[in-house]
Scaffold this active site. Structure first.
Site, PDB file in Angstrom:
ATOM      1  N   HIS A  77       0.785  -1.243   0.000  1.00 18.48           N
ATOM      2  CA  HIS A  77       0.000   0.000   0.000  1.00 18.48           C
ATOM      3  C   HIS A  77       0.812   1.284   0.000  1.00 18.48           C
ATOM      4  O   HIS A  77       0.260   2.352  -0.244  1.00 18.48           O
ATOM      5  CB  HIS A  77      -0.955   0.061   1.195  1.00 18.48           C
ATOM      6  N   ASP A 235       3.626  -8.430   1.034  1.00 18.48           N
ATOM      7  CA  ASP A 235       4.202  -9.215   2.127  1.00 18.48           C
ATOM      8  C   ASP A 235       3.282 -10.321   2.621  1.00 18.48           C
ATOM      9  O   ASP A 235       3.748 -11.424   2.938  1.00 18.48           O
ATOM     10  CB  ASP A 235       4.639  -8.310   3.284  1.00 18.48           C
TER      11      ASP A 235
END
Length: 484
Positions: A77, A235
Site C-alpha cells: 500500500h 508481504d
C-alpha cells in the site's frame, strides 16, 4: 541459490535458499521510520534500497556469489512516486499512515462504495494507495504535477535492481487502482485519481521473471552469472507462500507489525460489506484478507515505550490465568482497518482496578490483538467459510503464550512451520518457480514448507474466551464516537 527479500516496515530481512529449500543464511538490516505528525508514517525509499544491497552483500559474503534468482516480498500500500529523472519526489507514505481520512471519505461516500467495489472488488481504506494519491493531489499539487511513475515499496527495489517498471497482482490489489477480478488496472479509478496508465507499472504474476540484475549492481555486489528477478508479492501473499498457504482453503495468521488473517482461494469473492480485502494471490489465485494495523507492534510499544523492559519472555512467564482477565486492551494504536475501517480510533485499556497487576496488563495486550484478529475471522465465518486450522507466522508468533491465546480465542488449531521466515521464504520460493526449479507455486510451497508443531484449542479455555470476546466486541461501538 535463490534469495528472498522481505521489505518490512522496520527492517529488510533476507535469506538465501538452495535448490532443495534449505535456508543457508538469514540477515536483517534496520532502517528508520518517520512520524512527522500524529497518525502519519513515512520512510525514505533510498533507505530500503541501501539496506537491501547491504543485506545481499552479507548473504553472499564468503560464498561463490552465484545467485540464480531473487524474489521480493514487501510492505503493501505504500506510495512511492518518481519524477521524470527517476528521483523520489517525496518520502513514501506507508501502509499504516492515517492522513487520508478526507480522501477515503470522498471515495467511499461521494464516488460510493458500490462503485469502488464494482471497479476494484474493494472499498477505500485510509492505508490504501489510491487515497494517498488523492492526498498528494489535494495537498501537494507541485509534487503531484511531477509524477511520472507510481509504484509500491517492493517494486521500487525491483526497479532499482533491474530497471523494470513492474508490479505484481497481489501487491497491486491493495492500491485500490486495480480491477482485481480481471487483473488489470481500473480505468475508472485512474481517472478518479487523476493519473493514467502511463504512470502505472506493467502487471505480472508474482513468479514471472521481469528482468535481470543490472550489470552495475551485479558488479557492486560481486555477483557473477545471470541473476533473474521475479515480480515478487505483497508481504502477506509472500508470507502465505512461505507458510504453505496456497490453493483453495488455506489460512494463515501473521503477527508482524500489522496482523492479518489470510484465506487463500482459487476463485475471486467479495463479502457484502467489503470488510475483508479481496485480493489476488501470489500463487495465481485469489485471497480474502483481514488486516489490523497494530499487532506485534502493540506488544513492542507496551514493552519498549511504556514498561521500558526488553525481557519479553520474562514478562509473559507469570501469566497463568488465561480467559479470566478483567482488563481489556483495544489494539488501535494507529487506528484500525479490518473490519472497522476507522483511521481515527485509538487504543485504550479498560477494566483496571486496584488489584490489577503488571501481568494483567501484558496479558490484555496479547489478548486484545487476538480479539482483533477474531473480528476478521467472524466476517469470514459469516460468509460460510469454515476455518479449523491455520498456519501462523511473524515475530509475535515466536511467543508460545501468544500462540496459545490465539488458538483458544479463535478456536482453531495452529500449525507452526519449520522455518518462520514468512515473506522472505515466500520470495525465495517465487524466485525458484520463476527460474524453473518448480513448475508452479502450489507444488513448490507444498514440497518445501514443513509443519513441526501444532497448538490445539482447549474446550474449557475456548468457552472462557468466548465470553470475553463477546464483551470485547461491544467496546469499539461504545468508544468510537469519542474519536470522530
Amino acid at each position: 541459490m535463490f534469495i528472498g527479500i522481505d521489505l518490512g516496515t522496520s527492517a529488510v530481512k533476507l535469506l538465501s535458499m538452495d535448490n532443495d529449500g534449505k535456508i543457508l543464511r538469514t540477515v536483517s538490516v534496520e532502517y528508520p521510520i518517520s512520524f512527522p505528525k500524529s497518525g502519519w508514517s513515512e520512510q525514505n525509499p533510498e533507505d530500503w534500497y541501501k539496506g537491501t544491497l547491504e543485506g545481499i552483500g552479507k548473504l553472499l559474503d564468503g560464498t561463490d556469489k552465484v545467485v540464480d534468482g531473487i524474489g521480493v516480498g514487501g510492505q503493501m500500500h505504500g506510495l512511492v512516486i518518481l519524477d521524470e529523472a527517476d528521483n523520489v519526489i517525496r518520502p513514501a507514505i506507508l501502509w499504516n499512515d492515517g492522513r487520508t481520512t478526507e480522501e477515503t471519505d470522498y471515495l467511499n461516500n461521494v464516488i460510493g462504495k458500490d462503485k469502488l467495489s464494482e471497479y476494484t472488488g474493494n472499498i477505500a481504506f485510509a492505508g490504501f494507495t489510491a487515497p494517498k494519491v488523492l492526498w498528494v493531489k489535494n495537498n501537494e499539487p507541485d509534487n503531484f504535477a511531477k509524477i511520472k511513475k507510481v509504484m509500491l515499496p517492493k517494486d521500487y527495489i525491483v526497479y532499482k535492481l533491474t530497471g523494470a517498471y513492474v508490479s505484481d497482482y497481489s501487491d497491486a490489489s491493495g492500491m485500490l487502482l486495480m480491477d482485481v477480478k480481471n487483473k488489470k488496472w481500473s480505468q475508472e479509478m485512474l481517472e478518479i485519481c487523476g493519473i493514467s496508465h502511463v504512470e502505472m507499472p506493467e502487471l505480472h504474476e508474482s513468479y514471472d521473471v521481469v528482468g535481470e540484475i543490472k550489470p552495475e549492481v551485479a558488479s557492486e555486489l560481486g555477483i557473477t552469472g545471470t541473476l533473474k528477478v521475479v515480480a515478487g508479492a505483497g508481504d502477506n501473499a509472500a508470507a502465505a507462500v512461505g507458510t504453505g498457504t496456497v490453493g483453495a482453503g488455506g489460512c494463515n495468521l501473521s503477527l508482524g507489525t500489522s496482523g492479518t488473517l489470510f484465506i487463500s482461494n482459487d476463485k475471486f469473492s467479495v463479502d457484502d460489506k467489503n470488510s475483508l480485502h479481496s485480493f489476488a494471490h501470489a500463487d495465481g489465485g485469489f485471497h480474502l484478507m483481514g488486516c489490523m494495523l497494530s499487532a506485534a507492534s502493540c506488544n513492542k510499544w507496551w514493552m519498549d515505550e511504556i514498561l521500558r523492559d526488553k525481557d519479553y519472555a520474562g514478562n509473559q512467564a507469570g501469566i497463568d490465568k488465561l480467559g479470566e482477565n478483567n482488563v481489556f486492551f483495544l489494539p488501535y494504536l494507529m487506528g484500525e482497518r479490518s473490519p472497522h475501517n476507522d483511521p481515527l480510533v485509538r487504543a485504550g485499556f479498560l477494566g483496571m482496578s486496584m488489584d490489577t497487576t503488571r501481568e494483567d496488563m501484558v496479558q490484555a495486550v496479547l489478548e486484545g490483538v487476538a480479539f482483533g484478529l477474531r473480528d476478521s475471522l467472524e466476517v469470514a465465518r459469516s460468509l460460510g467459510i469454515k476455518i479449523e486450522v491455520s498456519n501462523i507466522c511473524g515475530g509475535g508468533a515466536k511467543s508460545p503464550l501468544w500462540r496459545k491465546i490465539i488458538s483458544n480465542v479463535m478456536n482453531i488449531r495452529l500449525e507452526i512451520q519449520e522455518n518462520d521466515e514468512g515473506p522472505a521464504l515466500g520470495g525465495a520460493i517465487l524466485a525458484a518457480v520463476g527460474c524453473g526449479r518448480y513448475t508452479d507455486v502450489i507444488s513448490a510451497a507444498k514440497s518445501l514448507v514443513k509443519v513441526v508443531e501444532t497448538v490445539e484449542p482447549d474446550a474449557e479455555l475456548v468457552a472462557k474466551y468466548e465470553e470475553k470476546y463477546n464483551q470485547f466486541k461491544k467496546l469499539y461501538p461504545t468508544v468510537k464516537g469519542l474519536y470522530q
